[in-house]
Enzyme design. Structure first.
Site, short mmCIF file in Angstrom:
data_model
loop_
_atom_site.label_atom_id
_atom_site.label_comp_id
_atom_site.label_asym_id
_atom_site.label_seq_id
_atom_site.Cartn_x
_atom_site.Cartn_y
_atom_site.Cartn_z
CD GLU A 1 -4.27 -2.00 10.20
OE1 GLU A 1 -5.28 -1.70 9.68
OE2 GLU A 1 -3.27 -2.77 9.62
CD GLN B 1 -2.70 -1.50 2.51
OE1 GLN B 1 -2.18 -1.99 3.45
NE2 GLN B 1 -4.11 -0.66 2.58
CG ASN C 1 -2.34 -7.16 8.89
OD1 ASN C 1 -2.28 -6.28 9.85
ND2 ASN C 1 -3.11 -6.71 7.96
CD GLU C 2 -6.52 -6.71 8.84
OE1 GLU C 2 -6.86 -5.96 9.75
OE2 GLU C 2 -6.66 -6.67 7.75
CG HIS D 1 -0.26 -5.87 5.98
ND1 HIS D 1 0.02 -5.02 7.07
CD2 HIS D 1 -1.19 -5.51 5.37
CE1 HIS D 1 -1.22 -4.14 7.22
NE2 HIS D 1 -1.86 -4.46 6.00
#
Ligand SMILES: *[C@@H]1O[C@H](CO)[C@@H](O)[C@H](O)[C@H]1NC(C)=O
Ligand SMILES: *[C@@H]1O[C@H](CO)[C@@H](O)[C@H](O)[C@H]1NC(C)=O
Ligand SMILES: *[C@@H]1O[C@H](CO)[C@@H](O)[C@H](O)[C@H]1NC(C)=O
Ligand SMILES: *[C@@H]1O[C@H](CO)[C@@H](O)[C@H](O)[C@H]1NC(C)=O
Ligand SMILES: *[C@@H]1O[C@H](CO)[C@@H](O)[C@H](O)[C@H]1NC(C)=O
Length: 507
Positions: A395, A44, A187-188, A142
């Protein structure tokens, strides 16, 4: 930031009567060792997708196949502008920066040989951060699996991922570990498994057939299982090979919705407990206690993989901290419903929970009421249910239309409210150790591309230099971090709006 549309079937229009009053506070009310930062992720932020030996990841493939523009080909050009961005961080007084490593930049095609130019980029970035006194928090994964591994064996649905992920982690620990003390493996992981492998949104695959044939209602839990094993394998490697010298810690991160019963009925309360088992316990119970929650085993039967005894031992205790990604609160209402065929893949996970979950925030309509009590509830629940493990909030932030530009007062109000919630939780014994705003600058977002942004610094994507300009929220954060802002809500906001607090605005 991830698929908020997952559970938000409609928007809840209720008065948030319980919004708690937050007393004035400053940075100095937090422990000195607590770290405040901001976050990005490789795809990103970096751009430069085909430079210096990087090969495509599944994210490149997804954004191009959807024909939705150039995706992250250029993004914020962080690959070339990292020094400028570190300078921006330093000017803001950021204490930490969370970023992720592009696997296919370091190991093109997913495996050795190592790409020295890829290593050099991250070494330079880390060096630049340390020169400015900013602590790196590195996420290994990610969403950007090397495409070659997806093609070869289906990525996270295959146990082969465990060995490849561990080898990638090994390279990162060895090469960067002297300077990096905080590592998040995945990530998550919860939402990643649900959305990519259950719903087939974006980064995985989804085979929406039915539960007897091996498909999306199995793959969510298979991918999740492999994530836990891959995390544990990397974390245990760190303990064996690096920890005594490097003295860092390794954690897994999950998406952590605030969860609250929709009504005060017993049924909704029980449904909320089930939702907690599926959304938190799924990953945290194995990490802390070595096995899946009973609620999940009962509901899913043979669809839930089983840990062998030695796997359970490996996974248990493998997360030094819990990373959480938090944006919103969901109201949970009891609604048992069967899986109906053909499957609506959007609904498999909530059907498994037996509940509807109604969101207070909806990124596409930009209605994002802050519900800071939801985060406070999450931190309190984690404290009580999972041995008060250290927590990093990796986040938190609020989306706005990208062209809403610099006067992002709603974002400032949101961030201020959530930081207040963190302080309340710490005061009540939560071992929360850090907070990262998503995101440092406007990014190529998973939902909304360049039209929707979370950045506290504006990026002009029409400008060939991709110029960065601090928004009001960045000025607030700067003032807060410098101890110059004693948060007394409206006064400060008005003052910022009128005086452009940091004096750094220039469009
Ligand atoms: C992709 O978008 C371009 C420009 O909008 C259009 O001309 C082209 O037909 C699209 N391709 C596909 C496969 O949809
Ligand atoms: C599930 O898939 C199998 C094989 O495609 C098919 O025979 C069966 O009828 C399907 N069951 C349902 C409930 O759709
Ligand atoms: C504070 O912590 C205590 C002890 O864990 C707990 O009983 C209480 O509910 C917590 N208070 C809040 C507001 O969460
Ligand atoms: C963005 O950059 C373009 C091209 O340089 C410029 O015309 C425009 O005014 C800039 N927009 C903002 C909001 O700075
Ligand atoms: C604050 O910034 C706005 C635009 O960002 C500008 O119009 C205004 O003049 C500035 N105010 C001061 C006091 O500098």
């Amino acid at each position: 930031m991830k698929h908020l549309s997952l559970f938000s079937s409609f928007l809840l229009a209720i008065a948030l009567a319980t919004t708690s009053h937050t007393d004035a506070f400053t940075r100095n009310d937090f422990p000195k060792e607590f770290i405040f930062g901001a976050a990005t992720s490789a795809y990103q932020w970096e751009g430069a997708v085909d430079e210096d030996g990087r090969t495509p990841s599944v994210w490149d493939t997804t954004s191009h196949c959807n024909n939705e523009s150039v995706g992250g080909d250029i993004a914020c050009d962080g690959y070339h502008k990292y020094k400028e961005d570190v300078k921006l961080m330093a000017e803001m007084g950021l204490e930490a920066f969370r970023f992720s490593i592009s696997w296919s930049r370091i190991l093109p095609n997913g495996r050795r040989p190592i790409n020295p130019k890829g290593l050099l980029f991250y070494k330079n970035l880390i060096k630049e951060l340390l020169i400015h006194g900013i602590e790196p928090h590195v996420t290994l994964y990610h969403y950007d699996l090397p495409q070659s591994l997806e093609d070869e064996y289906g990525g996270w649905t295959n146990r082969k991922i465990i060995e490849d992920f561990t080898a990638f982690a090994d390279v990162c620990f060895r090469e960067f570990g002297e300077d990096v003390k905080l590592w998040t493996t995945i990530n998550e992981a919860t939402i990643f498994a649900i959305s990519s492998y259950g719903q087939g949104i974006k980064f995985g695959h989804c085979t929406p057939t039915n539960c007897s044939t091996g498909n999306s209602c199995m793959e969510t839990y298979i991918a999740g299982h492999n994530m836990l094993l891959a995390h544990a394998s990397a974390s245990n490697l760190y303990k064996l090979k690096y920890k005594s010298k490097q003295r860092g810690s390794v954690g897994l991160s999950i998406f952590a919705f605030g969860l609250s019963p929709y009504t005060n009925s017993i049924d909704d309360e029980i449904a909320t407990e089930r939702a907690k088992a599926f959304l938190f316990g799924w990953m945290l119970k194995p990490l802390v206690f070595g096995d899946y929650p009973d609620e999940m085993k009962r509901t899913l039967g043979s669809r839930l993989p089983v840990f062998l005894a030695e796997e359970s031992e490996q996974v248990k205790g493998s997360s030094d901290f819990i990373g959480i990604i938090h944006y919103m609160t969901l109201y949970v209402t009891n609604r048992p419903y069967p899986l109906v065929f053909p499957l609506n893949t959007n609904k498999v996970f909530s059907a498994d929970i037996g509940a509807y979950m109604i969101s207070t925030g909806n990124s596409s309509s930009f209605t994002f009421e802050p519900t800071p009590w939801g985060l406070e509830g999450v931190l309190e629940y984690l404290k009580q249910s999972y041995n008060n493990l250290p927590i990093y909030i990796l986040e938190n932030g609020r989306p706005m239309k990208h062209d809403s530009m610099l006067q992002d007062t709603p974002r400032l109000v949101y961030i201020q409210a959530y930081i207040g919630a963190v302080l309340n939780a710490i005061k009540n014994g939560s071992d929360t150790r850090g907070y990262f705003v998503w995101s440092l600058v406007d990014l190529y977002e998973i939902e909304g591309g360049y039209k929707l942004s979370f950045g506290i610094n504006y990026v002009n994507f029409s400008d060939s230099g991709l110029k960065r300009t601090p928004k009001l929220s960045a000025s607030w954060y700067t003032g807060f971090l410098n101890g110059a802002i004693d948060v007394a809500s409206q006064d400060i906001i008005t003052q910022l709006q009128q005086n452009n607090f940091s004096g750094s605005f220039s469009v």
